[in-house]
Motif scaffolding. Structure first.
Motif, mmCIF file in Angstrom:
data_model
loop_
_atom_site.group_PDB
_atom_site.id
_atom_site.type_symbol
_atom_site.label_atom_id
_atom_site.label_comp_id
_atom_site.label_asym_id
_atom_site.label_seq_id
_atom_site.Cartn_x
_atom_site.Cartn_y
_atom_site.Cartn_z
ATOM 1 N N ASP A 241 1.598 -8.122 8.178
ATOM 2 C CA ASP A 241 1.421 -7.279 9.369
ATOM 3 C C ASP A 241 -0.020 -7.325 9.859
ATOM 4 O O ASP A 241 -0.293 -7.465 11.059
ATOM 5 C CB ASP A 241 1.818 -5.835 8.998
ATOM 6 N N LYS A 242 -0.959 -7.206 8.952
ATOM 7 C CA LYS A 242 -2.383 -7.264 9.301
ATOM 8 C C LYS A 242 -2.732 -8.618 9.914
ATOM 9 O O LYS A 242 -3.461 -8.683 10.933
ATOM 10 C CB LYS A 242 -3.215 -7.033 8.028
ATOM 11 N N LEU A 243 -2.258 -9.689 9.331
ATOM 12 C CA LEU A 243 -2.583 -11.022 9.863
ATOM 13 C C LEU A 243 -1.961 -11.221 11.247
ATOM 14 O O LEU A 243 -2.563 -11.862 12.115
ATOM 15 C CB LEU A 243 -2.108 -12.112 8.891
ATOM 16 N N ARG A 244 -0.772 -10.663 11.450
ATOM 17 C CA ARG A 244 -0.153 -10.756 12.784
ATOM 18 C C ARG A 244 -0.964 -9.981 13.807
ATOM 19 O O ARG A 244 -1.303 -10.475 14.876
ATOM 20 C CB ARG A 244 1.277 -10.173 12.755
ATOM 21 N N PHE B 9 -2.915 1.231 2.585
ATOM 22 C CA PHE B 9 -3.271 0.432 3.759
ATOM 23 C C PHE B 9 -2.101 0.232 4.727
ATOM 24 O O PHE B 9 -2.326 -0.081 5.894
ATOM 25 C CB PHE B 9 -3.850 -0.913 3.336
ATOM 26 N N SER B 10 -0.864 0.412 4.259
ATOM 27 C CA SER B 10 0.259 0.335 5.207
ATOM 28 C C SER B 10 0.116 1.416 6.270
ATOM 29 O O SER B 10 0.559 1.245 7.397
ATOM 30 C CB SER B 10 1.593 0.511 4.484
ATOM 31 N N LYS B 11 -0.513 2.518 5.885
ATOM 32 C CA LYS B 11 -0.676 3.617 6.846
ATOM 33 C C LYS B 11 -2.071 3.670 7.435
ATOM 34 O O LYS B 11 -2.248 4.087 8.569
ATOM 35 C CB LYS B 11 -0.376 4.944 6.138
ATOM 36 N N HIS B 12 -3.087 3.315 6.673
ATOM 37 C CA HIS B 12 -4.457 3.676 7.068
ATOM 38 C C HIS B 12 -5.390 2.496 7.261
ATOM 39 O O HIS B 12 -6.602 2.686 7.325
ATOM 40 C CB HIS B 12 -5.061 4.601 5.998
#
Lengths: 412, 412
Positions: free
Chosen positions: B80-83, B285-288
């Motif tokens: 998700d972060k890389l996207r 980190f999924s949330k913050h």
């Protein structure tokens, strides 16, 4: 998986790609998994949270600013455990290096001592990961015979003498003296003294792996002190929390003379071992080690009994069992005609996975008919069903066992 | 530390013992430490506890039974972060391998590609751990020139052509394009396209290290997409949570084509990366992630400003500064007459530790007068005091800077 254009640049001899993960088998008798119902989930959650609230800001520094040996609290806990349970006295945090699993301990010790062309001594049956790591480095493995009490000292003396006659000093004697992997024996004290005497006489270090030493059945008596306790100058000792707490944690340790320990640190270029797991294990096991391990051992012994009953019922006289004095696995010898390598695929199709004996033997051919079953992960029901299913596969492929649970196979 | 009797068996060339850990220096400007006040201690405690209560029983299985790529939730978070931040689209958990720190990513990629006698291309100034690892393998390093925007493409083309003329295909082009280490630059998009064009033409993979790419000052604008986003088939990409969350965690990742990823898995024989840290980072980190990183970057930029002011005040025109666009360090060039290696010991006596430039350079002599200061760990007060103390040491050893904070040295 198409290879990228630059695949021709891969180093020669690099292993093939691992097959994509397809989930776990229904009857999982491999490896070092443990009993999911014995993970103290709430207590670990409390321990992790308490430790993080107290010392979490230290995460901003590599190794929490506590230096490369690892978390102070966990090293204290290890030293305390080794003093109280393994006879290592004195032992302080300064003697302990925390590693990311005992596999890292194996790698570091091998990095310190081994190069291609070297020779090491290993029990004829031993941990597959230890044997394969050494062979991958181009090191020759000299096996030493085992009996029901572990490494045979006459065989060790013969091996050392034969090497000496050829001008070879082996780099270490690797041993799993306390709950031997895979045979489950405990080496008696007199043999421990004799091993150290031989090691000193030949100038060879003993590499002692005590991954299972904390999981001993109540009825097995007290294990003799660790080899490291008897002669710290001659022994590099490793142990782990993978078996006593959980394998998905990577928290283990090495204990050795200062010069060796700090050389291992020089070779440990990983930026440190994960600190949250270290602080969580320290927090939980500083208070609950003895009670946790006693309860876990009780559960494991029950599962062993279930597995022994199942194997005896399904395989009868066809299976020779090595009843372990602790640990998580059962070593089995089938009749010579059975080639367990040929059972791997049919068993997998029936949802069964096991460790073929040849991977746990210095000389693979010598263990062609042997195998290891881990009983910690599956439930008792799964143990019974899985062993029965395995016996069916074995009969279909080899005609052995001819009779299971009072049913003669092939009669219908 | 007396050596044990078997020390003569140590492998030739094994590094010397690390000196016993003596605590941290008062003014700690080395390495990748972070700001202890920015560790979200309570939130991490809650995250660890919540994740453990929900999925902790999975710890009984290696890799939590989720396979060797790592924790599903953390791999989802990375994808998700890389996207969202690095332009990698599509990207799913199947593209992501969790590693125990990005150092393990370096080791695995090196294991896949390198053997003694090989050649790699690296930016002339780069991460010391990447340079030393390659050299330790007996691999030749060809440096490529940097300017204020990162790797120079004319220099890269020249290096590739010169190697080709000699019949050499380098094994990879190692680059830190987004917050270059140590110069803090961001490579523009046109250079990224050009680098990939050259890589394809020469059949060489790009090894992209984005350890600092998530820590960019608000005023630095949006970084161009990762090289991996522009040509996934040509790039092996690594990143880390050491800088965005905490270095004492060992949670990082590699992203690469499937065939490469599963070959890295084959080389990753560590029994898995620690699961508790993976689940904790995933949970938090999924949330913050976005809010945490934005706040942390703000704090770091303030500390950078404090350090720049301090260096300018204490060193004046004697110091040439490379103002970074993000990250945690400042690269400084002192006059040619200064040999920073000779400052290490006197600085240590004054309680100061810094990274000497030669360790961050492919050609150590070329960075004789350069050094790196990390500003993330010390407080602003410590930054001011430490830089002043360092200027005093520097003057005492070299006569430079002749004047600090309006005080002419050596006048008293």
């Amino acid at each position: 998986m198409p290879a990228p254009a630059y695949a021709r640049l891969f180093r020669a001899g690099t292993p093939a790609a691992t097959p994509r993960f397809a989930g776990l088998p229904k009857y999982n008798f491999v490896g070092g998994h443990n009993d999911p119902t014995r993970i103290p989930v709430d207590a670990l959650a409390d321990a992790a949270a308490a430790a993080l609230r107290r010392e979490g800001s230290g995460l901003a520094l590599y190794n929490m600013g506590q230096g490369p040996l690892g978390h102070d609290g966990l090293r204290d806990m290890v030293a305390d455990k080794l003093r109280r349970h393994r006879g290592v006295d004195p032992c302080t945090r300064d003697d302990v290096l925390i590693t990311s699993g005992s596999l890292q301990g194996l790698d570091l010790v091998n990095d310190l001592l081994l190069e291609a062309g070297d020779t090491v001594i290993i029990e004829e049956l031993s941990y597959g990961g230890a044997i394969s790591r050494v062979k991958k480095r181009g090191v020759t493995v000299v096996p030493v015979a085992l009996d029901a009490e572990g490494m045979r000292m006459d065989s060790l003396a013969d091996a050392l003498d034969a090497l000496k006659a050829r001008g070879v000093t082996p780099k270490y004697i690797y041993t799993i003296p306390t709950i031997q992997n895979p045979t489950g024996s405990i080496l008696p004290l007199d043999r421990r003294h004799r091993m150290l005497e031989l090691a000193r006489a030949h100038g060879v270090p003993v590499f002692e792996d005590e991954c299972y030493a904390d999981l001993i059945w109540a009825g097995s008596g007290t294990a003799p002190p660790a080899l490291y306790a008897l002669d710290p100058a001659q022994v590099i000792h490793i142990g782990s929390f993978s078996k006593t707490l959980a394998p998905a944690l990577r928290a283990a340790y090495a204990v050795a003379p200062q010069e060796v320990l700090w050389r291992l640190v020089s070779l440990k270029t990983d930026g440190g071992t994960g600190a949250v797991e270290q602080m969580m294990v320290a927090e939980y096991f500083s208070k609950h080690f003895d009670s946790h391990v006693a309860a876990l051992s009780g559960v494991l012994e029950e599962k062993l009994r279930t597995m022994v009953e199942a194997v005896e019922r399904e395989f009868g006289a066809a299976a020779e069992l090595f009843i372990p004095k602790g640990g998580i696995f059962l070593w089995i010898r089938l009749p010579d005609g059975v080639d367990v390598a040929k059972l791997v695929q049919p068993a997998a199709r029936a949802g069964i996975q096991f460790n073929p004996g040849p991977e746990w033997a210095c000389d693979p051919a010598s263990a062609k008919s042997q195998l290891r079953l881990c009983f910690a992960l599956p439930s008792k029901e799964e143990i019974r069903e899985g062993v029965a299913a395995f016996a069916r596969v074995c009969f279909e492929e080899t005609g052995i066992p001819a009779q299971s649970a009072n049913v003669r196979h092939g009669a219908g």
